[in-house]
Enzyme design. Structure first.
Site, PDB file in Angstrom:
ATOM      1  N   GLY A   1       0.831  -1.203   0.000  1.00 52.21           N
ATOM      2  CA  GLY A   1       0.000   0.000   0.000  1.00 52.21           C
ATOM      3  C   GLY A   1       0.859   1.243   0.000  1.00 52.21           C
ATOM      4  O   GLY A   1       2.015   1.203   0.419  1.00 52.21           O
ATOM      5  N   LEU A   2       0.288   2.325  -0.504  1.00 45.75           N
ATOM      6  CA  LEU A   2       1.003   3.594  -0.528  1.00 45.75           C
ATOM      7  C   LEU A   2       0.292   4.605   0.348  1.00 45.75           C
ATOM      8  O   LEU A   2      -0.819   5.016   0.046  1.00 45.75           O
ATOM      9  CB  LEU A   2       1.092   4.127  -1.966  1.00 45.75           C
ATOM     10  CG  LEU A   2       2.198   3.572  -2.850  1.00 45.75           C
ATOM     11  CD1 LEU A   2       2.070   4.128  -4.263  1.00 45.75           C
ATOM     12  CD2 LEU A   2       3.579   3.866  -2.287  1.00 45.75           C
TER      13      LEU A   2
ATOM     14  N   GLY B   1       4.631   7.438   3.485  1.00 41.83           N
ATOM     15  CA  GLY B   1       5.492   6.267   3.426  1.00 41.83           C
ATOM     16  C   GLY B   1       4.796   5.076   2.800  1.00 41.83           C
ATOM     17  O   GLY B   1       3.579   5.003   2.765  1.00 41.83           O
ATOM     18  N   LYS B   2       5.626   4.155   2.270  1.00 44.00           N
ATOM     19  CA  LYS B   2       5.012   2.986   1.654  1.00 44.00           C
ATOM     20  C   LYS B   2       5.024   1.788   2.595  1.00 44.00           C
ATOM     21  O   LYS B   2       5.798   1.747   3.544  1.00 44.00           O
ATOM     22  CB  LYS B   2       5.676   2.643   0.322  1.00 44.00           C
ATOM     23  CG  LYS B   2       7.180   2.476   0.367  1.00 44.00           C
ATOM     24  CD  LYS B   2       7.722   2.310  -1.058  1.00 44.00           C
ATOM     25  CE  LYS B   2       9.232   2.442  -1.077  1.00 44.00           C
ATOM     26  NZ  LYS B   2       9.787   2.384  -2.429  1.00 44.00           N
ATOM     27  N   VAL B   3       4.133   0.852   2.304  1.00 40.92           N
ATOM     28  CA  VAL B   3       4.016  -0.354   3.105  1.00 40.92           C
ATOM     29  C   VAL B   3       4.501  -1.529   2.262  1.00 40.92           C
ATOM     30  O   VAL B   3       3.991  -1.764   1.163  1.00 40.92           O
ATOM     31  CB  VAL B   3       2.558  -0.559   3.578  1.00 40.92           C
ATOM     32  CG1 VAL B   3       2.433  -1.822   4.417  1.00 40.92           C
ATOM     33  CG2 VAL B   3       2.070   0.653   4.368  1.00 40.92           C
TER      34      VAL B   3
ATOM     35  N   ASP C   1      -8.618   9.613  11.212  1.00 40.11           N
ATOM     36  CA  ASP C   1      -8.471   9.235   9.799  1.00 40.11           C
ATOM     37  C   ASP C   1      -9.162   7.899   9.524  1.00 40.11           C
ATOM     38  O   ASP C   1      -8.657   7.078   8.771  1.00 40.11           O
ATOM     39  CB  ASP C   1      -6.981   9.179   9.440  1.00 40.11           C
ATOM     40  CG  ASP C   1      -6.720   9.403   7.945  1.00 40.11           C
ATOM     41  OD1 ASP C   1      -7.564  10.044   7.276  1.00 40.11           O
ATOM     42  OD2 ASP C   1      -5.677   8.931   7.459  1.00 40.11           O
TER      43      ASP C   1
ATOM     44  N   ILE D   1       0.433   8.441   2.468  1.00 40.49           N
ATOM     45  CA  ILE D   1       0.961   9.756   2.088  1.00 40.49           C
ATOM     46  C   ILE D   1       2.367   9.974   2.625  1.00 40.49           C
ATOM     47  O   ILE D   1       3.162  10.662   2.037  1.00 40.49           O
ATOM     48  CB  ILE D   1       0.053  10.948   2.502  1.00 40.49           C
ATOM     49  CG1 ILE D   1      -0.525  10.722   3.889  1.00 40.49           C
ATOM     50  CG2 ILE D   1      -1.009  11.234   1.468  1.00 40.49           C
ATOM     51  CD1 ILE D   1      -1.045  11.995   4.520  1.00 40.49           C
TER      52      ILE D   1
ATOM     53  N   GLU E   1       1.542  -6.853  11.859  1.00 43.80           N
ATOM     54  CA  GLU E   1       0.939  -8.087  11.381  1.00 43.80           C
ATOM     55  C   GLU E   1       0.457  -7.809   9.957  1.00 43.80           C
ATOM     56  O   GLU E   1       0.058  -6.691   9.644  1.00 43.80           O
ATOM     57  CB  GLU E   1      -0.238  -8.496  12.265  1.00 43.80           C
ATOM     58  CG  GLU E   1      -1.383  -7.492  12.276  1.00 43.80           C
ATOM     59  CD  GLU E   1      -2.602  -7.982  13.049  1.00 43.80           C
ATOM     60  OE1 GLU E   1      -3.012  -9.142  12.849  1.00 43.80           O
ATOM     61  OE2 GLU E   1      -3.139  -7.194  13.853  1.00 43.80           O
ATOM     62  N   CYS E   2       0.510  -8.814   9.078  1.00 48.19           N
ATOM     63  CA  CYS E   2       0.101  -8.588   7.694  1.00 48.19           C
ATOM     64  C   CYS E   2      -1.387  -8.878   7.524  1.00 48.19           C
ATOM     65  O   CYS E   2      -1.845  -9.977   7.785  1.00 48.19           O
ATOM     66  CB  CYS E   2       0.917  -9.436   6.720  1.00 48.19           C
ATOM     67  SG  CYS E   2       0.571  -9.006   5.020  1.00 48.19           S
TER      68      CYS E   2
HETATM   69  N1  I85 Z   1      -1.579  -5.520   4.197  1.00 51.55           N
HETATM   70  N2  I85 Z   1      -4.200   3.186   3.603  1.00 51.55           N
HETATM   71  C1  I85 Z   1      -4.022   2.865   2.198  1.00 51.55           C
HETATM   72  C2  I85 Z   1      -1.345  -3.261   5.077  1.00 51.55           C
HETATM   73  N3  I85 Z   1      -1.047  -5.202   6.400  1.00 51.55           N
HETATM   74  N4  I85 Z   1      -1.673  -0.362   4.955  1.00 51.55           N
HETATM   75  C3  I85 Z   1      -2.077   2.069   4.254  1.00 51.55           C
HETATM   76  N5  I85 Z   1      -1.113   3.550   6.008  1.00 51.55           N
HETATM   77  C4  I85 Z   1      -0.825   2.525   6.861  1.00 51.55           C
HETATM   78  C5  I85 Z   1      -1.854   1.734   2.772  1.00 51.55           C
HETATM   79  C6  I85 Z   1      -2.548   2.728   1.867  1.00 51.55           C
HETATM   80  C7  I85 Z   1      -3.575   2.236   4.516  1.00 51.55           C
HETATM   81  O1  I85 Z   1      -0.451   2.748   8.001  1.00 51.55           O
HETATM   82  C8  I85 Z   1      -1.592   0.965   5.147  1.00 51.55           C
HETATM   83  C9  I85 Z   1      -1.010   1.176   6.378  1.00 51.55           C
HETATM   84  C10 I85 Z   1      -0.702  -0.062   6.938  1.00 51.55           C
HETATM   85  C11 I85 Z   1      -1.135  -1.005   6.018  1.00 51.55           C
HETATM   86  C12 I85 Z   1      -1.075  -2.453   6.167  1.00 51.55           C
HETATM   87  C13 I85 Z   1      -0.788  -3.045   7.391  1.00 51.55           C
HETATM   88  C14 I85 Z   1      -0.770  -4.421   7.473  1.00 51.55           C
HETATM   89  C15 I85 Z   1      -1.324  -4.634   5.213  1.00 51.55           C
HETATM   90  C16 I85 Z   1      -1.329   3.349   4.591  1.00 51.55           C
HETATM   91  C17 I85 Z   1      -2.043  -5.301   2.921  1.00 51.55           C
HETATM   92  C18 I85 Z   1      -2.250  -6.478   2.040  1.00 51.55           C
HETATM   93  C19 I85 Z   1      -1.442  -7.597   2.140  1.00 51.55           C
HETATM   94  C20 I85 Z   1      -1.631  -8.713   1.323  1.00 51.55           C
HETATM   95  C21 I85 Z   1      -2.659  -8.724   0.403  1.00 51.55           C
HETATM   96  C22 I85 Z   1      -3.472  -7.624   0.307  1.00 51.55           C
HETATM   97  C23 I85 Z   1      -3.282  -6.506   1.112  1.00 51.55           C
HETATM   98  O2  I85 Z   1      -2.267  -4.192   2.515  1.00 51.55           O
HETATM   99  C24 I85 Z   1      -4.582  -7.643  -0.689  1.00 51.55           C
HETATM  100  F1  I85 Z   1      -5.516  -8.460  -0.236  1.00 51.55           F
HETATM  101  F2  I85 Z   1      -5.132  -6.488  -0.869  1.00 51.55           F
HETATM  102  F3  I85 Z   1      -4.146  -8.096  -1.846  1.00 51.55           F
END
Ligand code: I85
Length: 356
Positions: free
Chosen positions: A35-36, A40-42, A150, A38, A103-104
């Site tokens: 994920g992206l 930092g990227k994940v 948010d 604002i 955690e993912c």
């Molecule tokens: N896993 N807002 C949108 C993501 N696991 N994602 C964002 N700020 C954060 C990304 C942009 C949220 O703090 C964000 C943050 C943290 C995460 C985060 C945390 C833990 C994930 C920005 C996924 C993921 C993993 C595998 C597969 C898939 C998603 O995003 C998917 F199912 F979509 F394919």
């Protein structure tokens, strides 16, 4: 130890300890972007010891980043909040960085799930269960005096553990502590005499989260948002006006079969005056939330509308992002106003003193 009413230490130490060794000793960092954000990227990373997958958020070290880490860490024990595993303080490309290992969540975003559903319709009772999960996260945060500020669709992610799929809230980039430390810690006055406005306008920051709950609940029940802009601009003057005036409807046919109880609940969440808005405690005690077994299993139009309006979804998300940004700024200004307009005797006395 000194503590405030919520029994939190007045001089909090970080909830966890930051690791100083290189993250690459413990994890294999991939270039797979999950994920992206604002700021930092994940990235997808794997723990070397176990081979388990985690998510890594990279932030440049600064006061704001440290606040994000600290508040997220404190919130991390809630089942409906994405859990922090470790935080590293590393040098990356010559810059100090904070690396948050989480955690993912591999179940994707809340509304992608509903959009991708097959023939089986999404029901009002399911919407109630989802709102309860999000409510649990907000209740936990507000109880420890943190406003998330948010809460929006892209920050609500599913874990896909075989048995229990859980919806969790993430991104503490705009989170704010709602208790001003100095007010209670500084022995200027006996706490019994402290006027609420002196303690700070914590109500406004928390009410931002309640407005978000209202918008998310509205979208869950029909597939489109209560407020949208007229020309596809991220946020138009017309949309701002409608939000401020509280102009929205429950149009036919999507809302025809939705219970009156759900509509009434939305109305109390979307109240334009933040002080009139429902609190999280009231929300969690509302029958539509706490007796979800009694909520009708009415099939909703949500899944179909989300599919049909796929192309509009990015704009809808952008609109909610800017509406929240506007709200955070507006509430900051209300705060200044209420202090200036205050006629509280303590403040008046202070003002006289400083004027002399
Ligand atoms: N896993 N807002 C949108 C993501 N696991 N994602 C964002 N700020 C954060 C990304 C942009 C949220 O703090 C964000 C943050 C943290 C995460 C985060 C945390 C833990 C994930 C920005 C996924 C993921 C993993 C595998 C597969 C898939 C998603 O995003 C998917 F199912 F979509 F394919």
């Amino acid at each position: 130890m000194l503590s405030n009413a919520q029994n939190q230490p007045l001089f909090p130490s970080p909830a966890g300890q930051m690791k100083k060794n290189s993250i690459t000793e413990d994890y294999t960092v991939t270039s797979q972007v999950l994920g992206l954000g604002i700021n930092g990227k994940v990235l997808e990373i794997f723990q070397k010891k176990t081979g388990d997958k985690y998510a890594l958020k990279m932030l440049q070290d600064c006061v704001k980043a440290r606040r994000e880490v600290e508040l997220h860490w404190r919130a991390s024990s809630c089942a409906n909040i994405v859990r922090i595993i470790d935080v590293y303080e590393n040098l990356y490309q010559g810059k100090k960085c904070l690396l948050i290992v989480m955690e993912c969540m591999d179940g994707g975003e809340l509304f992608s799930r509903i959009q991708e559903r097959g023939d089986q319709a999404f029901t009002e009772r399911e919407a109630s269960d989802i709102m309860k999960s999000i409510g649990e996260a907000i209740q936990f945060l507000h109880a420890i005096n943190i406003a998330h500020r948010d809460v929006k669709p892209e920050n609500l992610l599913y874990s896909s553990k075989r048995q229990n799929t859980l919806l969790k809230l993430t991104d503490f980039g705009f989170a704010k502590e709602t208790t001003s430390h100095n007010s209670l810690a500084t022995p200027c006055y006996t706490p019994y005499y402290v006027a609420p406005e002196v303690l700070g306008p914590e109500k406004y920051d928390k009410s931002c989260d309640m407005w978000s709950l209202g918008v998310i609940m509205y979208i869950l029940l029909c597939g489109f948002p209560p407020f949208y802009s007229d020309h596809g601009l991220a946020i138009s003057p017309g949309m701002k006006r409608r939000i401020r005036m509280g102009f929205y409807e429950f149009p036919y046919p999507e809302w025809s079969d939705v219970s009156e109880e759900a509509k009434e609940l939305i109305k109390t969440l979307l109240k334009t005056e933040p002080t009139e808005r429902m609190t999280i405690t009231e929300f969690m005690n509302h029958p539509w939330i706490n007796q979800s077994m009694e909520v009708p299993q009415t099939p909703l139009h949500t899944s179909r509308v989300l599919k049909e309006e796929k192309d509009a979804w990015e704009d809808i998300k952008e609109e909610m992002t800017s509406a929240l940004a506007t709200m955070r700024v507006d509430y900051e200004q209300i705060k200044i106003k209420t202090i200036e307009d205050s006629t509280n005797p303590l403040l008046t006395k202070r003002r006289k003193k400083t004027n002399n």
